[in-house]
Design a protein around this motif. Structure first.
Motif: not given
Length: 223
Positions: A54-62, A77-82
Motif C-alpha cells: 500500500x502506498x500513497x493516500x489511501x482510505x480503506x474502511x475498517x 478510497x475503498x468503502x464499507x464492506x468491499x
C-alpha cells in the motif's frame, strides 16, 4: 444524455459534489482525480499481510479485509464492506463504493465503482464508471485507448460526439451486466439494466433494458 440517465450517486461515497447528475456522463471520468485530490481521511489497517503493498493516500474502511497479496496505490478510497481479492492491482485515482468486489487478478486505474459493483475475475477497468449493482463476468476488458490514440468519441442519439478524452473506457449503467470475455471498446456506454453477452466485442451505446449477443448472430432486443 446526462449522468443521471445511467447512474444514481450513492450517499455512502463522500464525493457527491464532484459528480453532478446533470453532467455529461463521461465528464465523471475526469472528476475522479479531482474528487480524490480535494482531500479525504486516510485509513489503513494496522496489520497488513506480508504480500500486500500500500502506498500513497489511501482510505480503506475498517470492515474491509485485505487478501493474502494485492497492490494498492493511492490516491484510492475503498468503502464499507468491499471485498479485495488476491492479486488485485489498484493503480491510483480509484473510488470503490460499499459492497463492491475488487476481483482477483483485476487491474483498476482512474475509475469509479459505485455500490455493490461486481468485478470478480481477470478484468481491466480503466478510465471508466461502473454503476450500482453492475457486474462484469470473468475476463471482461474495458479498453480505454484507441489504436490511433485520437480522442475517444461517444455515440449519443445516433450521432458521434467528441468527448475530448484521450482515455475513456466504458460507462456501465446501474444494474447492467457484461458477459465473460466480452470487450467494450473505448467510449462504450451501457444503459441501466442492459446486458452484453459473453465473447461479444462492443462499441457504441446500448440503451436501457437492452440485450446484445453476438452468437449465433448479433441482435438487440428487449430484455
Amino acid at each position: 444524455m446526462k449522468a443521471a440517465d445511467l447512474f444514481e450517486f450513492p450517499a455512502s461515497i463522500p464525493f457527491a459534489d464532484f459528480f453532478r447528475a446533470d453532467a455529461l456522463p463521461w465528464q465523471w471520468i475526469g472528476q475522479i482525480k479531482k474528487a480524490l485530490a480535494s482531500g479525504f481521511e486516510t485509513n489503513v489497517p494496522g496489520s497488513i499481510p506480508p504480500g500486500v503493498r500500500i502506498s500513497g493516500e489511501v482510505y480503506i474502511h475498517p470492515s474491509v479485509e485485505l487478501p493474502a497479496f494485492c497492490s494498492i496505490e493511492g490516491p484510492a478510497w475503498i468503502g464499507e464492506g468491499a471485498q479485495i481479492r488476491p492479486g488485485a492491482y489498484i493503480r491510483g485515482n480509484v473510488i470503490i463504493g460499499a459492497g463492491s468486489v475488487v476481483g482477483n487478478s483485476c487491474e483498476y486505474k482512474n475509475c469509479l465503482l459505485l455500490e455493490d459493483v461486481q468485478t470478480p475475475h481477470f478484468s481491466y477497468i480503466g478510465d471508466s464508471v461502473l454503476g450500482n449493482g453492475s457486474h462484469l463476468g470473468a475476463g471482461v476488458i474495458l479498453s480505454n485507448l484507441r489504436l490511433d490514440q485520437k480522442p475517444v468519441k461517444a455515440l449519443v442519439d445516433g450521432k458521434s460526439v467528441d468527448t475530448g478524452l484521450r482515455k475513456f473506457g466504458a460507462l456501465v449503467g446501474d444494474q447492467a451486466e457484461v458477459g465473460c470475455n466480452a470487450v467494450l471498446n473505448p467510449g462504450s456506454i451501457l444503459g441501466k439494466r442492459s446486458l452484453v453477452g459473453p465473447l461479444t466485442p462492443f462499441k457504441g451505446t446500448l440503451g436501457p433494458n437492452k440485450l446484445l449477443v453476438s452468437k449465433p448472430e448479433t441482435s438487440i432486443q428487449e430484455r
